[in-house]
Design a protein around this motif. Structure first.
Motif, PDB file in Angstrom:
ATOM      1  N   ILE A  28      16.605  -9.729  -9.059  1.00  0.00           N
ATOM      2  CA  ILE A  28      15.308  -9.937  -9.712  1.00  0.00           C
ATOM      3  C   ILE A  28      14.323 -10.578  -8.733  1.00  0.00           C
ATOM      4  CG2 ILE A  28      14.129 -11.250 -11.519  1.00  0.00           C
ATOM      5  CD1 ILE A  28      16.607 -10.793 -13.275  1.00  0.00           C
ATOM      6  N   LEU A  29      14.778 -11.585  -7.985  1.00  0.00           N
ATOM      7  CA  LEU A  29      13.901 -12.229  -6.998  1.00  0.00           C
ATOM      8  C   LEU A  29      13.462 -11.244  -5.909  1.00  0.00           C
ATOM      9  CD1 LEU A  29      15.502 -15.767  -6.562  1.00  0.00           C
ATOM     10  CD2 LEU A  29      13.341 -15.198  -7.651  1.00  0.00           C
ATOM     11  N   ALA A  30      14.352 -10.394  -5.458  1.00  0.00           N
ATOM     12  CA  ALA A  30      14.019  -9.398  -4.436  1.00  0.00           C
ATOM     13  C   ALA A  30      12.994  -8.408  -4.983  1.00  0.00           C
ATOM     14  CB  ALA A  30      15.280  -8.682  -3.969  1.00  0.00           C
ATOM     15  N   ALA A  31      13.173  -7.973  -6.226  1.00  0.00           N
ATOM     16  CA  ALA A  31      12.237  -7.033  -6.842  1.00  0.00           C
ATOM     17  C   ALA A  31      10.858  -7.671  -7.001  1.00  0.00           C
ATOM     18  CB  ALA A  31      12.787  -6.564  -8.186  1.00  0.00           C
ATOM     19  N   VAL A  32      10.830  -8.914  -7.444  1.00  0.00           N
ATOM     20  CA  VAL A  32       9.557  -9.624  -7.606  1.00  0.00           C
ATOM     21  C   VAL A  32       8.885  -9.797  -6.242  1.00  0.00           C
ATOM     22  CG1 VAL A  32       8.541 -11.853  -8.251  1.00  0.00           C
ATOM     23  CG2 VAL A  32      10.207 -10.770  -9.763  1.00  0.00           C
ATOM     24  N   LEU A  33       9.662 -10.145  -5.223  1.00  0.00           N
ATOM     25  CA  LEU A  33       9.126 -10.325  -3.875  1.00  0.00           C
ATOM     26  C   LEU A  33       8.527  -9.022  -3.349  1.00  0.00           C
ATOM     27  CD1 LEU A  33       8.716 -12.258  -1.490  1.00  0.00           C
ATOM     28  CD2 LEU A  33      10.956 -11.558  -0.636  1.00  0.00           C
ATOM     29  N   VAL A  34       9.228  -7.897  -3.576  1.00  0.00           N
ATOM     30  CA  VAL A  34       8.721  -6.582  -3.138  1.00  0.00           C
ATOM     31  C   VAL A  34       7.428  -6.253  -3.878  1.00  0.00           C
ATOM     32  CG1 VAL A  34       9.201  -4.103  -3.176  1.00  0.00           C
ATOM     33  CG2 VAL A  34      10.945  -5.690  -2.373  1.00  0.00           C
ATOM     34  N   LEU A  35       7.391  -6.505  -5.168  1.00  0.00           N
ATOM     35  CA  LEU A  35       6.177  -6.221  -5.947  1.00  0.00           C
ATOM     36  C   LEU A  35       5.001  -7.087  -5.481  1.00  0.00           C
ATOM     37  CD1 LEU A  35       7.594  -5.825  -9.571  1.00  0.00           C
ATOM     38  CD2 LEU A  35       6.625  -4.051  -8.121  1.00  0.00           C
ATOM     39  N   VAL A  36       5.260  -8.359  -5.217  1.00  0.00           N
ATOM     40  CA  VAL A  36       4.195  -9.257  -4.755  1.00  0.00           C
ATOM     41  C   VAL A  36       3.675  -8.813  -3.395  1.00  0.00           C
ATOM     42  CG1 VAL A  36       3.720 -11.618  -3.977  1.00  0.00           C
ATOM     43  CG2 VAL A  36       4.931 -11.233  -6.129  1.00  0.00           C
ATOM     44  N   LEU A  37       4.597  -8.486  -2.481  1.00  0.00           N
ATOM     45  CA  LEU A  37       4.165  -8.023  -1.155  1.00  0.00           C
ATOM     46  C   LEU A  37       3.408  -6.707  -1.236  1.00  0.00           C
ATOM     47  CD1 LEU A  37       7.244  -8.949   1.078  1.00  0.00           C
ATOM     48  CD2 LEU A  37       5.005 -10.049   1.018  1.00  0.00           C
ATOM     49  N   ALA A  38       3.889  -5.783  -2.068  1.00  0.00           N
ATOM     50  CA  ALA A  38       3.197  -4.491  -2.222  1.00  0.00           C
ATOM     51  C   ALA A  38       1.816  -4.708  -2.832  1.00  0.00           C
ATOM     52  CB  ALA A  38       4.031  -3.549  -3.080  1.00  0.00           C
ATOM     53  N   ALA A  87      -1.695  -3.940  -0.949  1.00  0.00           N
ATOM     54  CA  ALA A  87      -2.672  -3.031  -1.556  1.00  0.00           C
ATOM     55  C   ALA A  87      -4.011  -3.733  -1.737  1.00  0.00           C
ATOM     56  CB  ALA A  87      -2.144  -2.522  -2.890  1.00  0.00           C
ATOM     57  N   ALA A  88      -3.981  -4.969  -2.214  1.00  0.00           N
ATOM     58  CA  ALA A  88      -5.219  -5.730  -2.397  1.00  0.00           C
ATOM     59  C   ALA A  88      -5.920  -5.943  -1.058  1.00  0.00           C
ATOM     60  CB  ALA A  88      -4.910  -7.070  -3.060  1.00  0.00           C
ATOM     61  N   PHE A  89      -5.159  -6.244  -0.013  1.00  0.00           N
ATOM     62  CA  PHE A  89      -5.739  -6.450   1.308  1.00  0.00           C
ATOM     63  C   PHE A  89      -6.472  -5.200   1.787  1.00  0.00           C
ATOM     64  CE2 PHE A  89      -5.244  -6.016   5.945  1.00  0.00           C
ATOM     65  CZ  PHE A  89      -6.004  -7.099   6.350  1.00  0.00           C
ATOM     66  N   PHE A  90      -5.807  -4.038   1.680  1.00  0.00           N
ATOM     67  CA  PHE A  90      -6.435  -2.803   2.146  1.00  0.00           C
ATOM     68  C   PHE A  90      -7.645  -2.423   1.307  1.00  0.00           C
ATOM     69  CE2 PHE A  90      -2.216  -2.082   4.168  1.00  0.00           C
ATOM     70  CZ  PHE A  90      -2.674  -1.969   5.469  1.00  0.00           C
ATOM     71  N   LEU A  91      -7.565  -2.621   0.003  1.00  0.00           N
ATOM     72  CA  LEU A  91      -8.703  -2.292  -0.847  1.00  0.00           C
ATOM     73  C   LEU A  91      -9.888  -3.216  -0.574  1.00  0.00           C
ATOM     74  CD1 LEU A  91      -6.952  -1.538  -4.257  1.00  0.00           C
ATOM     75  CD2 LEU A  91      -7.974   0.093  -2.669  1.00  0.00           C
ATOM     76  N   LEU A  92      -9.629  -4.495  -0.426  1.00  0.00           N
ATOM     77  CA  LEU A  92     -10.721  -5.424  -0.142  1.00  0.00           C
ATOM     78  C   LEU A  92     -11.298  -5.204   1.238  1.00  0.00           C
ATOM     79  CD1 LEU A  92      -9.328  -8.713  -1.718  1.00  0.00           C
ATOM     80  CD2 LEU A  92     -11.113  -7.224  -2.608  1.00  0.00           C
ATOM     81  N   LYS A  93     -10.453  -4.906   2.193  1.00  0.00           N
ATOM     82  CA  LYS A  93     -10.939  -4.637   3.547  1.00  0.00           C
ATOM     83  C   LYS A  93     -11.817  -3.399   3.549  1.00  0.00           C
ATOM     84  CE  LYS A  93      -9.449  -3.950   8.276  1.00  0.00           C
ATOM     85  NZ  LYS A  93      -8.351  -3.714   9.179  1.00  0.00           N
ATOM     86  N   LYS A  94     -11.411  -2.378   2.822  1.00  0.00           N
ATOM     87  CA  LYS A  94     -12.178  -1.143   2.749  1.00  0.00           C
ATOM     88  C   LYS A  94     -13.509  -1.388   2.060  1.00  0.00           C
ATOM     89  CE  LYS A  94     -11.565   3.692   1.558  1.00  0.00           C
ATOM     90  NZ  LYS A  94     -10.679   4.680   0.952  1.00  0.00           N
ATOM     91  N   SER A  95     -13.520  -2.135   0.964  1.00  0.00           N
ATOM     92  CA  SER A  95     -14.772  -2.396   0.260  1.00  0.00           C
ATOM     93  C   SER A  95     -15.674  -3.309   1.080  1.00  0.00           C
ATOM     94  CB  SER A  95     -14.507  -3.001  -1.117  1.00  0.00           C
ATOM     95  OG  SER A  95     -13.961  -4.295  -0.991  1.00  0.00           O
ATOM     96  N   ASP A  96     -15.116  -4.263   1.820  1.00  0.00           N
ATOM     97  CA  ASP A  96     -15.935  -5.088   2.701  1.00  0.00           C
ATOM     98  C   ASP A  96     -16.592  -4.228   3.772  1.00  0.00           C
ATOM     99  OD1 ASP A  96     -15.376  -7.394   1.361  1.00  0.00           O
ATOM    100  OD2 ASP A  96     -13.827  -8.090   2.774  1.00  0.00           O
TER     101      ASP A  96
END
Length: 187
Positions: A25-35, A39-48
């Motif tokens: 469960i911790l590994a799955a949560v960690l993967v989801l948080v990193l993903a 995704a948020a980083f790339f979307l914000l970078k693109k919109s900036d």
């Protein structure tokens, strides 16, 4: 006490399963948080980046408008000429005209050409003024016609007329926009 010393076999297996389940469960949560973070980083970078481009376009557009406004709102350039005193065509005896002119130029780039050709300009103005009668120059319309004639004469000295296809002389628009009288005395 003997019962307390013996570990039960069933008690050991459930904690192992719960540890494995907890790690999964911790590994799955960690993967989801990193993903999600990636995704948020790339979307914000693109919109900036898109906002930066839009901001650059907005900055460039007003700069173009400012140039046009500066051209339209540029203060006029005036060149003052020395006074002219000429004899007018006699009607009732000797009459003199003393006039001081100020030339409104399109911009300051035409001023050096005017100053370079000033002797010819002054000669042509003197000839034009001395060919007039006092009765022609007294009314307002006469002064306006004289101002237009002076403008054409000065512009023709600065930019000589060219011939068109029909062989007629066509005077190009010169740098002088208008001729203004700062003093006008007939005696």
């Amino acid at each position: 006490m003997a019962k307390d010393a013996k570990p039960e076999e069933g008690a050991e297996t459930p904690p192992k399963k719960s540890k494995k389940l907890l790690i999964i469960i911790l590994a799955a949560v960690l993967v989801l948080v990193l993903a999600g973070g990636g995704a948020a980083f790339f979307l914000l970078k693109k919109s900036d980046h898109a906002e930066d481009e839009e901001a650059a376009e907005e900055i460039a557009k007003p700069a173009k408008k400012d140039k046009k406004k500066k051209d339209k709102e540029a203060p006029p350039v005036f060149v003052n000429l020395e006074p002219f005193t000429v004899n007018l065509v006699p009607e009732t005896g000797d009459q003199y005209l003393q006039v001081v002119l100020s030339l409104e130029m399109e911009d300051s780039t035409g001023e050096p050409d005017l100053k370079a050709k000033m002797p010819k300009v002054r000669n042509n103005i003197t000839l034009l003024l001395s060919s007039k009668k006092a009765s022609e120059l007294m009314p307002k319309e006469g002064k306006e016609k004289l101002a237009d004639a002076l403008k054409v004469e000065i512009n023709s000295v600065i930019e000589p007329p060219v011939k068109n296809k029909k062989g007629e002389n066509v005077a190009p628009e010169g740098p002088v926009k208008s001729v203004l009288f700062t003093s006008f005395i007939i005696q």
